[in-house]
Design an enzyme around this catalytic site. Structure first.
Site, PDB file in Angstrom:
ATOM      1  N   HIS A  64       7.751 -10.791 -13.322  1.00  0.00           N
ATOM      2  CA  HIS A  64       6.979 -11.743 -14.139  1.00  0.00           C
ATOM      3  C   HIS A  64       5.507 -11.535 -13.844  1.00  0.00           C
ATOM      4  CE1 HIS A  64       6.615 -16.178 -15.690  1.00  0.00           C
ATOM      5  NE2 HIS A  64       5.523 -15.484 -15.956  1.00  0.00           N
ATOM      6  N   HIS A  70       9.376 -17.721 -21.439  1.00  0.00           N
ATOM      7  CA  HIS A  70       8.883 -18.744 -20.519  1.00  0.00           C
ATOM      8  C   HIS A  70       9.526 -20.068 -20.945  1.00  0.00           C
ATOM      9  CE1 HIS A  70       5.929 -15.754 -19.447  1.00  0.00           C
ATOM     10  NE2 HIS A  70       5.191 -16.582 -18.736  1.00  0.00           N
ATOM     11  N   GLU A 118       8.520 -24.416 -17.455  1.00  0.00           N
ATOM     12  CA  GLU A 118       7.337 -24.305 -16.580  1.00  0.00           C
ATOM     13  C   GLU A 118       6.643 -25.665 -16.614  1.00  0.00           C
ATOM     14  OE1 GLU A 118       4.272 -21.650 -18.058  1.00  0.00           O
ATOM     15  OE2 GLU A 118       3.248 -21.553 -16.118  1.00  0.00           O
ATOM     16  N   ASP A 171       2.852 -13.724 -11.690  1.00  0.00           N
ATOM     17  CA  ASP A 171       2.414 -14.298 -12.969  1.00  0.00           C
ATOM     18  C   ASP A 171       1.038 -13.762 -13.394  1.00  0.00           C
ATOM     19  OD1 ASP A 171       2.718 -15.810 -15.256  1.00  0.00           O
ATOM     20  OD2 ASP A 171       2.555 -17.770 -14.283  1.00  0.00           O
ATOM     21  N   ASP A 172      -0.038 -14.378 -12.926  1.00  0.00           N
ATOM     22  CA  ASP A 172      -1.410 -13.965 -13.259  1.00  0.00           C
ATOM     23  C   ASP A 172      -2.216 -13.917 -11.958  1.00  0.00           C
ATOM     24  OD1 ASP A 172      -1.321 -14.201 -16.343  1.00  0.00           O
ATOM     25  OD2 ASP A 172      -0.486 -16.106 -15.660  1.00  0.00           O
TER      26      ASP A 172
HETATM   27  N1  ADE Z   1       0.398 -16.557 -20.213  1.00  0.00           N
HETATM   28  C1  ADE Z   1      -0.002 -15.998 -19.066  1.00  0.00           C
HETATM   29  N2  ADE Z   1       0.499 -16.669 -18.028  1.00  0.00           N
HETATM   30  C2  ADE Z   1       1.259 -17.676 -18.536  1.00  0.00           C
HETATM   31  C3  ADE Z   1       2.058 -18.706 -17.973  1.00  0.00           C
HETATM   32  N3  ADE Z   1       2.192 -18.872 -16.655  1.00  0.00           N
HETATM   33  N4  ADE Z   1       2.675 -19.557 -18.812  1.00  0.00           N
HETATM   34  C4  ADE Z   1       2.550 -19.415 -20.116  1.00  0.00           C
HETATM   35  N5  ADE Z   1       1.836 -18.465 -20.695  1.00  0.00           N
HETATM   36  C5  ADE Z   1       1.194 -17.589 -19.911  1.00  0.00           C
HETATM   37 ZN    ZN Z   2       3.936 -16.128 -17.099  1.00  0.00          ZN
END
Ligand code: ADE
Ligand code: ZN
Length: 338
Positions: A16, A196, A199, A277-278
């Site tokens: 992810h 996703h 969350e 994730d990011d």
């Molecule tokens: N785009 C990038 N990261 C995300 C996340 N954690 N949830 C939803 N969209 C995303």
């Molecule tokens: Zn994500």
């Protein structure tokens, strides 16, 4: 081997990861300069200071703004290459990467500009670093169904490179039913589906993603644990969850890492995994995510081993590749467990 060294040295798979979410402030500044893009920041410190999120939407606003510095295939190559270099340093041996084509085509870039840059770096990393990879394109859920269909159309000539479709962006106002038809078309065209769900959204969103979008893996899935029946069902089906501890903390999905549901997920028999994730926005790559949750929950070697192994099990590797990766993982774990 102590738990920290075990985490650092353990072979890892990341399932992810948004490639646009690996854009570090330093690279954002340098690409802005290279491409003559105006940013509302004057320094790397100012960019970092802006990363105080109170919700997913709060983050997404900056994430889409940050992407605007990515203009050429070379930019996407540099971005992907920097991420893979970090993977190598952290013993990440396999990655399944998301990209958001609509974040770029909406700015006038071609689908191929993005794909060519990302795949050039992925191919090079496999040759030079031995890191294997898969690519998944996400539909942005705040955009229309029609826009998603156009994106699917653009991806059809590239099924040799793109194995799946995902669904990301604002979960709250854009639940799964809106994308039922485009996911059906994508699956019929041969793409694997992921989304996703759970969350910021509810357990019902996860159930809808499984039932209506027929996904093979759930991205995040935290909310599953709010619903016992759903937990039992996802656990029995062994649908993998790609959980993201530092993301959850930074986006206020949890208030404290001690609240992270990953141990409860393991105890419920769910195929939970740890991912970043990011990472450029949330303060850590794979090892930092493992370490953060290990420290907060005092996870044991055995729990870390299980999470690490789940990532290879839940990957979209071909069977023979998966068997080899699991054998390599098991050899590490049995040689280095206390
Ligand atoms: N785009 C990038 N990261 C995300 C996340 N954690 N949830 C939803 N969209 C995303
Ligand atoms: Zn994500």
């Amino acid at each position: 081997m102590d738990i920290k060294s075990f985490i650092a040295n353990m072979p890892k798979a990341e399932l992810h990861l948004h490639i646009e979410g690996t854009l570090e402030p330093e690279m954002m500044m340098s690409l802005a300069e290279r491409n003559g893009v105006e940013l509302p920041y004057n320094s790397v410190e100012e960019i970092r200071a802006a990363y105080e999120f109170t919700s997913l939407q709060d983050f997404l606003d900056l994430y889409y703004q940050g992407m605007s510095v990515l203009q050429t295939a070379f930019d996407f190559y540099d971005l992907t290459n920097a991420y893979l270099t970090r993977c190598f340093a952290q013993n990440v041996t396999h990655v399944e990467i998301f990209f958001d084509p609509q974040g770029h085509t909406s700015r006038g870039l071609s689908f191929e500009t993005v794909l060519d840059g990302v795949t050039a770096a992925l191919d090079e990393a496999e040759r030079n670093l031995g890191i294997t990879s898969k690519l998944i394109m996400c539909f942005l859920r705040h955009l229309s169904e029609e826009d998603a269909f156009e994106t699917l159309e653009a991806a059809l000539p590239h099924q040799d490179r793109i194995i799946g479709v995902g669904l990301d962006s604002s979960e709250k106002d854009h639940p799964p039913p809106k994308f039922m038809r485009v996911f059906k078309a994508a699956r019929e065209a041969g793409f694997i589906a992921v989304a996703h769900a759970g969350e910021e959204g509810s357990a019902a969103n996860v159930a809808d993603a499984v039932d209506l979008l027929e996904i093979s893996r759930i991205d995040h899935g935290n909310a599953i644990l709010d619903d016992l029946t759903l937990t039992d069902r996802i656990s029995a089906a062994q649908i993998p969850l790609t959980m993201c501890p530092l993301s959850n903390l930074r986006l206020c999905v949890i208030d404290d890492m001690k609240q992270h549901p990953i141990r409860r997920a393991l105890e419920a028999g769910l195929l939970a995994t740890i991912n970043s994730d990011d990472p450029a926005y949330f303060g850590g790559y794979m090892s930092e995510n493992y370490l953060a949750v290990q420290e907060a929950l005092n996870l044991t070697h055995d729990e870390i081993r299980q999470l690490g192994r789940n990532a290879y099990l839940g990957s979209f590797m071909e069977d023979s590749q998966k068997a080899a990766a699991l054998a390599n993982f098991d050899a590490f774990a049995s040689a280095n467990s206390p």
